[in-house]
Write a protein that holds these residues in place. Structure first.
Motif, PDB file in Angstrom:
ATOM      1  N   UNK A  50     -15.279 -23.199 -26.928  1.00 16.61           N
ATOM      2  CA  UNK A  50     -13.921 -22.706 -26.689  1.00 16.61           C
ATOM      3  C   UNK A  50     -14.012 -21.457 -25.812  1.00 16.61           C
ATOM      4  N   UNK A  51     -13.156 -21.331 -24.801  1.00 16.91           N
ATOM      5  CA  UNK A  51     -13.189 -20.107 -23.990  1.00 16.91           C
ATOM      6  C   UNK A  51     -12.849 -18.865 -24.804  1.00 16.91           C
ATOM      7  N   UNK A  52     -11.972 -19.041 -25.799  1.00 12.60           N
ATOM      8  CA  UNK A  52     -11.586 -17.938 -26.686  1.00 12.60           C
ATOM      9  C   UNK A  52     -11.474 -18.501 -28.102  1.00 12.60           C
ATOM     10  N   UNK A  53     -12.578 -18.530 -28.850  1.00 12.55           N
ATOM     11  CA  UNK A  53     -12.547 -19.158 -30.178  1.00 12.55           C
ATOM     12  C   UNK A  53     -11.472 -18.586 -31.099  1.00 12.55           C
ATOM     13  N   UNK A  54     -11.270 -17.273 -31.052  1.00 12.82           N
ATOM     14  CA  UNK A  54     -10.278 -16.658 -31.937  1.00 12.82           C
ATOM     15  C   UNK A  54      -8.849 -17.009 -31.533  1.00 12.82           C
ATOM     16  N   UNK A  55      -8.652 -17.268 -30.239  1.00 21.07           N
ATOM     17  CA  UNK A  55      -7.304 -17.549 -29.760  1.00 21.07           C
ATOM     18  C   UNK A  55      -6.999 -19.025 -29.581  1.00 21.07           C
ATOM     19  N   UNK A  56      -7.916 -19.902 -30.001  1.00 24.43           N
ATOM     20  CA  UNK A  56      -7.694 -21.342 -29.838  1.00 24.43           C
ATOM     21  C   UNK A  56      -6.499 -21.797 -30.664  1.00 24.43           C
ATOM     22  N   UNK A  57      -5.648 -22.630 -30.068  1.00 23.16           N
ATOM     23  CA  UNK A  57      -4.459 -23.112 -30.749  1.00 23.16           C
ATOM     24  C   UNK A  57      -4.761 -24.218 -31.747  1.00 23.16           C
ATOM     25  N   UNK A  58      -3.722 -24.622 -32.468  1.00 30.28           N
ATOM     26  CA  UNK A  58      -3.885 -25.662 -33.482  1.00 30.28           C
ATOM     27  C   UNK A  58      -4.352 -26.980 -32.869  1.00 30.28           C
TER      28      UNK A  58
END
Length: 232
Positions: free
Chosen positions: A206-214
């Motif tokens: 994920x490019x941004x694991x914390x900001x990944x959507x549902x």
């Protein structure tokens, strides 16, 4: 005529309502997935079918990329998740999805097979290597697959496999790509003393694991389920 028009409006209204519900729940309306071309197609398509059944209002855009092309899509923020091969871009972490085996192969009529003995890398240098073009613009990731200056570079794996079957060269192919060709004898593994097989791994990133959507997280979970069930 009026009935069909009315039914169309009702269907459109229902789709808009489902889309609004998706937005309210945090579900993305569009997901962009980059997949290294080495990745086996069967588990990928199974995963996409399940995701489409679960989230029919979410559009999925699939980028089939090669080597550094996948890295560039991630680093440029152009995708919501990616499947990388043999490593992840700097500054990112990945989870192993699947390990794969690549085999050095050529047509039975190829001169390398006609030598009738175990082969060394030096034997390969006198023959054409079939290479799939890196889809990245900068092509910064070095390739471990290129062993000779004689090359035929193509854009698609189907072209490379077809060229190999016609005796135009040799290559290392992910086993999943050439199962049928090996089974019916159009290709044969090269008897290399060392390096006949190469092993690698695919990573979910994920490019941004914390900001990944549902939706991105659900698609990632389905990919893990599909690859866990895939033959190793």
């Amino acid at each position: 005529m009026l009935y069909r028009r009315g039914k169309s409006l009702v269907d459109q209204s229902a789709r808009l309502e489902r889309a609004a519900q998706s937005l309210a729940s945090g579900q993305e309306l569009e997901l962009r997935l980059a997949v290294e071309s080495l990745f086996p197609m069967e588990p990928l398509l199974q995963c996409l079918r399940r995701f489409a059944d679960e989230s029919p209002e979410t559009r999925v855009e699939l980028f089939e990329s090669v080597v550094s092309g996948t890295d560039e899509l991630l680093l440029g923020g152009q995708v919501d998740l990616a499947i990388c091969a043999d490593g992840v871009p700097p500054g990112h972490t990945g989870e192993v999805l699947l390990r794969y085996r690549a085999l050095a192969a050529a047509a039975p009529s190829h001169p390398l097979h006609r030598l009738g003995r175990p082969l060394s890398v030096e034997d390969l240098r006198a023959h054409r290597h079939l290479v799939i073009r890196d889809s990245g613009q900068r092509r910064e990731r070095p390739s471990v697959w290129q062993v000779t200056q004689q090359r035929l570079t193509v854009s698609h794996r189907s072209t490379s496999v077809r060229a190999a079957c016609l005796g135009l060269g040799f290559a290392w192919y992910a086993e999943d790509w050439i199962r049928e060709e090996l089974a019916d004898g159009r290709l044969r593994p090269l008897p290399l003393i060392g390096g006949a097989e190469r092993w690698g791994a695919f990573y979910l990133v994920y490019p941004d694991p914390d900001g990944a959507g549902l939706g991105a997280r659900r698609l990632g979970a389905l990919l893990k389920e599909a690859t866990a069930a895939a033959p190793g």
